[in-house]
Write a protein that holds these residues in place. Sequence first.
Motif, mmCIF file in Angstrom:
data_model
loop_
_atom_site.group_PDB
_atom_site.id
_atom_site.type_symbol
_atom_site.label_atom_id
_atom_site.label_comp_id
_atom_site.label_asym_id
_atom_site.label_seq_id
_atom_site.Cartn_x
_atom_site.Cartn_y
_atom_site.Cartn_z
ATOM 1 N N GLY A 264 0.783 -1.227 0.000
ATOM 2 C CA GLY A 264 0.000 0.000 0.000
ATOM 3 C C GLY A 264 0.813 1.274 0.000
ATOM 4 O O GLY A 264 0.254 2.370 -0.046
ATOM 5 N N SER A 265 2.135 1.168 0.064
ATOM 6 C CA SER A 265 2.986 2.351 0.095
ATOM 7 C C SER A 265 3.020 3.038 -1.273
ATOM 8 O O SER A 265 2.740 2.422 -2.301
ATOM 9 C CB SER A 265 4.404 1.977 0.523
ATOM 10 N N VAL A 266 3.382 4.315 -1.269
ATOM 11 C CA VAL A 266 3.488 5.096 -2.506
ATOM 12 C C VAL A 266 4.847 5.791 -2.535
ATOM 13 O O VAL A 266 5.005 6.905 -2.024
ATOM 14 C CB VAL A 266 2.353 6.127 -2.631
ATOM 15 N N PRO A 267 5.851 5.143 -3.108
ATOM 16 C CA PRO A 267 7.102 5.866 -3.349
ATOM 17 C C PRO A 267 6.909 6.852 -4.480
ATOM 18 O O PRO A 267 5.900 6.805 -5.196
ATOM 19 C CB PRO A 267 8.072 4.752 -3.733
ATOM 20 N N TRP A 268 7.870 7.749 -4.672
ATOM 21 C CA TRP A 268 7.672 8.784 -5.688
ATOM 22 C C TRP A 268 8.967 9.120 -6.406
ATOM 23 O O TRP A 268 10.056 8.929 -5.884
ATOM 24 C CB TRP A 268 7.053 10.040 -5.083
ATOM 25 N N LEU A 269 8.777 9.596 -7.616
ATOM 26 C CA LEU A 269 9.879 9.985 -8.496
ATOM 27 C C LEU A 269 9.842 11.488 -8.728
ATOM 28 O O LEU A 269 8.799 12.032 -9.109
ATOM 29 C CB LEU A 269 9.759 9.262 -9.844
ATOM 30 N N LEU A 270 10.966 12.152 -8.513
ATOM 31 C CA LEU A 270 11.137 13.534 -8.964
ATOM 32 C C LEU A 270 11.856 13.477 -10.301
ATOM 33 O O LEU A 270 13.019 13.077 -10.373
ATOM 34 C CB LEU A 270 11.953 14.339 -7.961
ATOM 35 N N TRP B 17 9.571 20.470 -1.495
ATOM 36 C CA TRP B 17 8.125 20.678 -1.623
ATOM 37 C C TRP B 17 7.412 19.334 -1.728
ATOM 38 O O TRP B 17 6.362 19.111 -1.093
ATOM 39 C CB TRP B 17 7.830 21.537 -2.854
ATOM 40 N N CYS B 18 7.961 18.420 -2.511
ATOM 41 C CA CYS B 18 7.337 17.102 -2.678
ATOM 42 C C CYS B 18 7.286 16.350 -1.352
ATOM 43 O O CYS B 18 6.267 15.722 -1.019
ATOM 44 C CB CYS B 18 8.108 16.288 -3.711
ATOM 45 N N ARG B 19 8.363 16.390 -0.592
ATOM 46 C CA ARG B 19 8.370 15.697 0.689
ATOM 47 C C ARG B 19 7.307 16.264 1.626
ATOM 48 O O ARG B 19 6.693 15.530 2.412
ATOM 49 C CB ARG B 19 9.735 15.799 1.364
ATOM 50 N N ALA B 20 7.072 17.566 1.528
ATOM 51 C CA ALA B 20 6.097 18.211 2.408
ATOM 52 C C ALA B 20 4.661 18.001 1.944
ATOM 53 O O ALA B 20 3.744 17.942 2.776
ATOM 54 C CB ALA B 20 6.399 19.712 2.503
ATOM 55 N N HIS B 21 4.439 17.866 0.623
ATOM 56 C CA HIS B 21 3.075 17.908 0.095
ATOM 57 C C HIS B 21 2.589 16.603 -0.535
ATOM 58 O O HIS B 21 1.371 16.356 -0.549
ATOM 59 C CB HIS B 21 2.947 19.039 -0.929
ATOM 60 N N LEU B 22 3.467 15.767 -1.063
ATOM 61 C CA LEU B 22 2.992 14.552 -1.724
ATOM 62 C C LEU B 22 2.316 13.565 -0.772
ATOM 63 O O LEU B 22 1.403 12.845 -1.196
ATOM 64 C CB LEU B 22 4.136 13.866 -2.475
ATOM 65 N N PRO B 23 2.714 13.480 0.502
ATOM 66 C CA PRO B 23 1.944 12.600 1.388
ATOM 67 C C PRO B 23 0.461 12.955 1.442
ATOM 68 O O PRO B 23 -0.405 12.064 1.463
ATOM 69 C CB PRO B 23 2.626 12.799 2.748
ATOM 70 N N VAL C 100 -1.009 12.598 -2.693
ATOM 71 C CA VAL C 100 -1.104 11.275 -3.329
ATOM 72 C C VAL C 100 -0.814 10.141 -2.364
ATOM 73 O O VAL C 100 -0.655 8.995 -2.777
ATOM 74 C CB VAL C 100 -0.155 11.177 -4.555
ATOM 75 N N GLY C 101 -0.733 10.444 -1.064
ATOM 76 C CA GLY C 101 -0.465 9.399 -0.087
ATOM 77 C C GLY C 101 0.949 8.882 -0.103
ATOM 78 O O GLY C 101 1.218 7.740 0.315
ATOM 79 N N ALA C 102 1.900 9.688 -0.576
ATOM 80 C CA ALA C 102 3.273 9.230 -0.757
ATOM 81 C C ALA C 102 4.014 9.083 0.562
ATOM 82 O O ALA C 102 3.725 9.777 1.546
ATOM 83 C CB ALA C 102 4.031 10.194 -1.662
ATOM 84 N N ASP C 103 4.986 8.178 0.551
ATOM 85 C CA ASP C 103 5.957 8.052 1.638
ATOM 86 C C ASP C 103 7.021 9.111 1.392
ATOM 87 O O ASP C 103 7.769 9.043 0.418
ATOM 88 C CB ASP C 103 6.556 6.647 1.613
#
Length: 384
Positions: free
Chosen positions: A40-46, A112-118, A121-124
Amino acid sequence: MTRRPLPPCRPGFKDHIYKVTHSVELPIRVWPPLKRKRDGSVPWLLWIHGGGFWLRGVSPGGYTAGKWTAPTAWVTRAFGEHGYAIASVGYRQQPHASMADMLGDCLAAAAWCRAHLPRLVGADADAWVVGGSSGGASLACLVAHAPLHAAALPPPRVLVDVYGAPNAADDYHHNPYRKVAVEEYYVADDAELADALADRDPRNAVTQSPWAYEMPPAVPLAECRAALGVPDFTPARHHFARNDLWSYVAKHRLLMPTVFRREEHTPRTYWAHVTAHSAYHLLDRAETYPATFILHGTADVDVRIQQSWEFADKLRRKGVPVAEVYPEGKGHMFDFELVTPEDEGWDECIEACLDFVDEHIGVGGGEGSGDRGGGGRESTALLN
């Protein structure tokens, strides 16, 4: 031979502003994952787009470059299907921004992504990948040194380097006698372009530069708009003048001197400045660096493949996990032709990339579709 249509921008995104500097809004486009990881985790790509730090426009057949709105087609599809959210960053381009400015923009986007993507989009927040192609990969290699630039920003767990130039001090890029393919200007002349290059007012910075080959009359307007993911985009003279600006800079061998602001340095301090913005050389004082996947065609004449070989060798000597794929006979931007899994080279290049990223991202319990095994080990290696 029938021209292949430009791949449309993947739908389902939302656009945001991650920073305002000198009255210039810096944008970022975010896609949620197409599938979820097993846990269920959501990693992310910049993702950091390429384009020679601005529109290149001299290689026929290119699909996407210099545009934050539309990463290379395989990126949003492959990463999305493997359970990753994707954030494509718009950074200021030269001549109004230097390499240091562009790196600062990309680091700000990561924060910004670390602060807002959780929330979005539910990101880790900590399970992130940085990647890019060409000039964007060069920036991604620098962002991977996050602890050296921004102490509060945890480093990415994986780097995806697609024919980047991690050694900006490579003589190949500073050789005044190197032959460069230059097109005829579309709309401007030398006098106008010299004035444009001299404009360093940061308020005039741009973040989006479509290729001439992606705009009418080369392609229908509807196809252009779909490829950019900008329904109301209308090409204007300044878009083609931006193409001409690259040609002018290439003709006069001014790309690296402009982005590294040679006029602000003595010869000695200039090379020190270039080296200080070279991921390859920064490894000498780095304590950590993420697991690194390198994709680079053997026939690339824009960025020497030796850069990738040397970077990989140095990373391995430091104990960093590395995977390399070098498609035989492929040149710069060859991956623009990899649009669907049916395209030749998809498994060799794209699936190999995602398998490596999945192995080292440290979350997920496997690939997003649930039919493939995966890894879960931490990838940021301690350097010897």
